[in-house]
Design a protein around this motif. Structure first.
Motif, PDB file in Angstrom:
ATOM      1  N   GLU A  69      45.618  41.470  44.814  1.00 49.99           N
ATOM      2  CA  GLU A  69      45.579  40.070  45.249  1.00 49.99           C
ATOM      3  C   GLU A  69      44.709  39.232  44.313  1.00 49.99           C
ATOM      4  O   GLU A  69      45.013  38.070  44.049  1.00 49.99           O
ATOM      5  N   LEU A  70      43.633  39.827  43.822  1.00 43.63           N
ATOM      6  CA  LEU A  70      42.800  39.130  42.844  1.00 43.63           C
ATOM      7  C   LEU A  70      43.594  38.870  41.562  1.00 43.63           C
ATOM      8  O   LEU A  70      43.532  37.780  40.980  1.00 43.63           O
ATOM      9  N   THR A  71      44.371  39.856  41.143  1.00 40.21           N
ATOM     10  CA  THR A  71      45.208  39.714  39.951  1.00 40.21           C
ATOM     11  C   THR A  71      46.251  38.622  40.140  1.00 40.21           C
ATOM     12  O   THR A  71      46.499  37.819  39.227  1.00 40.21           O
ATOM     13  N   ALA A  72      46.862  38.565  41.319  1.00 39.01           N
ATOM     14  CA  ALA A  72      47.840  37.508  41.599  1.00 39.01           C
ATOM     15  C   ALA A  72      47.178  36.139  41.565  1.00 39.01           C
ATOM     16  O   ALA A  72      47.763  35.159  41.078  1.00 39.01           O
ATOM     17  N   HIS A  73      45.964  36.072  42.096  1.00 34.24           N
ATOM     18  CA  HIS A  73      45.247  34.793  42.092  1.00 34.24           C
ATOM     19  C   HIS A  73      45.034  34.305  40.662  1.00 34.24           C
ATOM     20  O   HIS A  73      45.287  33.136  40.338  1.00 34.24           O
ATOM     21  N   ILE A  74      44.599  35.210  39.788  1.00 34.97           N
ATOM     22  CA  ILE A  74      44.386  34.831  38.398  1.00 34.97           C
ATOM     23  C   ILE A  74      45.722  34.575  37.698  1.00 34.97           C
ATOM     24  O   ILE A  74      45.845  33.659  36.876  1.00 34.97           O
ATOM     25  N   GLY A  75      46.745  35.355  38.050  1.00 34.18           N
ATOM     26  CA  GLY A  75      48.064  35.132  37.479  1.00 34.18           C
ATOM     27  C   GLY A  75      48.625  33.756  37.805  1.00 34.18           C
ATOM     28  O   GLY A  75      49.363  33.173  37.011  1.00 34.18           O
ATOM     29  N   ALA A  76      48.289  33.242  38.976  1.00 37.19           N
ATOM     30  CA  ALA A  76      48.733  31.903  39.342  1.00 37.19           C
ATOM     31  C   ALA A  76      48.015  30.831  38.526  1.00 37.19           C
ATOM     32  O   ALA A  76      48.551  29.739  38.306  1.00 37.19           O
ATOM     33  N   LEU A  77      46.813  31.141  38.068  1.00 39.56           N
ATOM     34  CA  LEU A  77      46.051  30.184  37.261  1.00 39.56           C
ATOM     35  C   LEU A  77      46.478  30.211  35.806  1.00 39.56           C
ATOM     36  O   LEU A  77      46.680  29.161  35.185  1.00 39.56           O
ATOM     37  N   CYS A  78      46.622  31.434  35.256  1.00 36.17           N
ATOM     38  CA  CYS A  78      46.890  31.560  33.818  1.00 36.17           C
ATOM     39  C   CYS A  78      47.359  32.965  33.502  1.00 36.17           C
ATOM     40  O   CYS A  78      46.590  33.931  33.631  1.00 36.17           O
ATOM     41  N   SER A  79      48.605  33.111  33.079  1.00 37.41           N
ATOM     42  CA  SER A  79      49.139  34.434  32.755  1.00 37.41           C
ATOM     43  C   SER A  79      48.459  35.052  31.546  1.00 37.41           C
ATOM     44  O   SER A  79      48.360  36.277  31.437  1.00 37.41           O
ATOM     45  N   SER A  80      47.983  34.230  30.624  1.00 36.15           N
ATOM     46  CA  SER A  80      47.268  34.778  29.472  1.00 36.15           C
ATOM     47  C   SER A  80      45.961  35.430  29.909  1.00 36.15           C
ATOM     48  O   SER A  80      45.617  36.532  29.461  1.00 36.15           O
ATOM     49  N   LEU A  81      45.234  34.758  30.796  1.00 37.24           N
ATOM     50  CA  LEU A  81      44.004  35.337  31.322  1.00 37.24           C
ATOM     51  C   LEU A  81      44.306  36.592  32.118  1.00 37.24           C
ATOM     52  O   LEU A  81      43.601  37.607  32.004  1.00 37.24           O
ATOM     53  N   ARG A  82      45.367  36.567  32.914  1.00 35.25           N
ATOM     54  CA  ARG A  82      45.753  37.760  33.661  1.00 35.25           C
ATOM     55  C   ARG A  82      46.117  38.897  32.727  1.00 35.25           C
ATOM     56  O   ARG A  82      45.834  40.070  33.001  1.00 35.25           O
ATOM     57  N   SER A  83      46.721  38.605  31.584  1.00 34.59           N
ATOM     58  CA  SER A  83      47.066  39.641  30.622  1.00 34.59           C
ATOM     59  C   SER A  83      45.827  40.335  30.073  1.00 34.59           C
ATOM     60  O   SER A  83      45.807  41.562  29.903  1.00 34.59           O
TER      61      SER A  83
END
Length: 385
Positions: A69-83
Motif C-alpha cells: 500500500e505504501l508502494t501504491a501511494h508513492i506510485g500514485a505520486l510518481c512512477s519514477s520515484l516508485r521505480s
C-alpha cells in the motif's frame, strides 16, 4: 481504512510527510530526467525505500501488504520515484534472504540510512533467459581471496543515483556457460575501478528513474561482498528477487490507476460540454466505470499476492506474476482511458495522465514482459489443472 492510512499504520511511515516532500516535483523531475538525490537519501534514511526491512536491522518492519500500500501511494505520486523504491527494495530483500548475519547487519544498515542501491539483472542478450547471462563472478586467482566481476548490464534502473550495484551473475572459475545454474549476487560499489555507468538517452517512461548501461571490467571485490558466499542456484536468486520486484511494480501500477482515476473524476465533474458536466454523458461515465474497475481489480490481485507471500504459500511466486500481469495491463489501458477523458487537458507532457500513459507502458515490459508473464501463468495453469 484508506490505502494511505493502511500504509501509515502498517509501515510506521507518515505518508503525509512523503506527500509534503514530493510536492509538485514529479512533473519537473520527469522533464529533467532526474530526481533530487538528496530527496532519495532522505526517503531512504526514513525507511521508505525498503520498508520491509525488520526493525532489528534498521527498517520499519512493514509486512508485504503494508509495504504494498505504501508502494501504491508513492506510485500514485510518481512512477519514477516508485521505480527507485522498487530496485532499492529488491536489493534489501535479496540481502535479507541470502546474506549472512554480518552482511545483513552491514548492508541493510546502509540501505536504511540513506545509501542507495540498484540491481543488475538484465543484459543485452539476456533478459528473462537466464541461460544467456554472461556476467561472471569468479576468483581473482591470487592470494588475496578477492573476486572479479566482469560483464555488461542493460536497462538498469536508478544506477546514476546508486552507491551500490547488486550484480547477479554466473559464479565460479569455469568458462561462461559451463556452470550457468550456479550463481551469485554481489554488492559492488558503484564507484569501484572498472565500473562504468552510462544513462540511456530519452527513455519513453519513468524518465526520472533513469535507465543505464553498466559495464563491469574485472571489478575487484572482497569475498565478503558476495551474498552468502555465492554458489546458489541462479534460478533461486532470480525468483526471489524478481518476486519482490513484480509485487512492487504491481502495487505501483495500482497507484498509477488511482492517480488516473482521481484526475479523470475531478475533470469529469467540473468540465462541461452541452451545458452539463461531462460525467453526465454516458460514454464518459463508462470510461470512469472502467477506470474504477481496473483499479479495484489491480488492487485485489496485489493484495492476494501480498497475502500469499506473507503465508509462504507454494504459489507465492506465481501470485506475484499474476499481480504484475493484471496490474500492468490494466494500468496501460486505464492510463489511456484517463487521457481520453481529459482530452487536451491531459495531453500535455508532464501532466499526471500523460506521465501515467508513458510510465504504464513501461510496466508491461519490465520485471518480465506481458508475454513472459503469460507463459509463466499458462505453465502454472497446465500444471495444476
Amino acid at each position: 481504512m484508506t490505502p494511505a492510512t493502511a500504509a501509515t499504520a502498517g509501515a510506521g511511515i507518515d505518508t503525509a510527510a512523503i506527500d509534503a516532500l514530493v510536492g509538485d516535483g514529479p512533473a519537473a523531475w520527469d522533464a529533467a530526467g532526474r530526481i533530487p538525490v538528496a530527496l532519495l537519501r532522505k526517503l531512504g534514511a526514513a525507511g521508505v525505500l525498503c520498508a520491509e526491512v525488520p526493525a532489528a536491522l534498521g527498517g520499519p518492519g512493514a509486512d508485504p501488504l503494508a509495504n504494498g500500500e505504501l508502494t501504491a501511494h508513492i506510485g500514485a505520486l510518481c512512477s519514477s520515484l516508485r521505480s527507485i523504491m522498487t530496485v532499492h527494495g529488491i536489493a534489501a530483500a535479496t540481502v535479507h534472504r541470502f546474506g549472512d548475519r554480518a552482511q545483513r547487519r552491514d548492508y541493510l544498515g546502509q540501505l536504511t540510512s540513506g545509501r542507495l542501491a540498484c540491481v543488475g539483472f538484465s543484459e543485452p542478450g539476456a533478459g528473462s533467459d537466464l541461460s544467456g547471462m554472461t556476467t561472471r563472478i569468479r576468483p581473482a586467482g591470487d592470494s588475496s581471496g578477492d573476486l572479479l566481476v566482469t560483464g555488461e548490464k542493460m536497462w538498469i534502473t536508478g544506477a546514476v543515483y546508486a552507491d551500490t550495484v547488486l550484480v547477479f551473475g554466473q559464479y565460479g572459475a569455469g568458462p561462461a556457460g559451463s556452470g550457468g545454474a550456479v550463481g551469485a549476487a554481489a554488492m559492488v560499489p558503484a564507484d569501484a575501478p572498472g565500473v562504468s555507468i552510462e544513462p540511456v538517452k530519452d527513455p519513453l517512461g519513468c524518465r526520472a528513474a533513469t535507465h543505464c548501461r553498466i559495464v563491469l571490467d574485472d571489478v575487484r571485490i572482497p569475498a565478503s561482498a558476495v551474498l552468502g558466499g555465492g554458489g546458489q542456484p541462479l534460478s533461486l536468486l532470480f525468483t526471489t528477487a524478481l518476486s519482490y520486484g513484480r509485487m512492487s511494480v504491481a502495487w505501483g501500477c495500482a497507484g498509477i490507476l488511482r492517480a488516473c482515476l482521481t484526475a479523470a473524476t475531478a475533470d469529469a465533474r467540473t468540465r462541461e460540454q452541452g451545458g452539463v458536466p461531462i460525467a453526465e454523458h454516458q460514454l464518459v461515465a463508462r470510461h470512469i466505470a472502467e477506470l474504477y474497475t481496473s483499479e479495484q481489480i489491480a488492487t485485489q490481485a496485489c493484495r492476494h499476492a501480498a497475502q500469499q507471500w506473507t503465508r509462504g504459500a507454494p504459489d507465492a511466486a506465481v501470485a506475484a506474476v499474476l499481480a504484475k500481469q493484471v496490474a500492468a495491463t490494466h494500468a496501460a489501458r486505464g492510463a489511456a482511458t484517463a487521457v481520453q477523458v481529459l482530452a487536451s487537458r491531459g495531453f500535455t507532457d508532464g501532466h499526471v495522465t500523460a506521465r501515467a500513459y508513458r510510465d504504464a507502458k513501461a510496466m508491461e515490459l519490465i520485471e518480465g514482459s506481458t508475454e513472459i508473464s503469460q507463459l509463466i501463468l499458462a505453465r502454472h495453469a497446465l500444471d495444476i489443472h
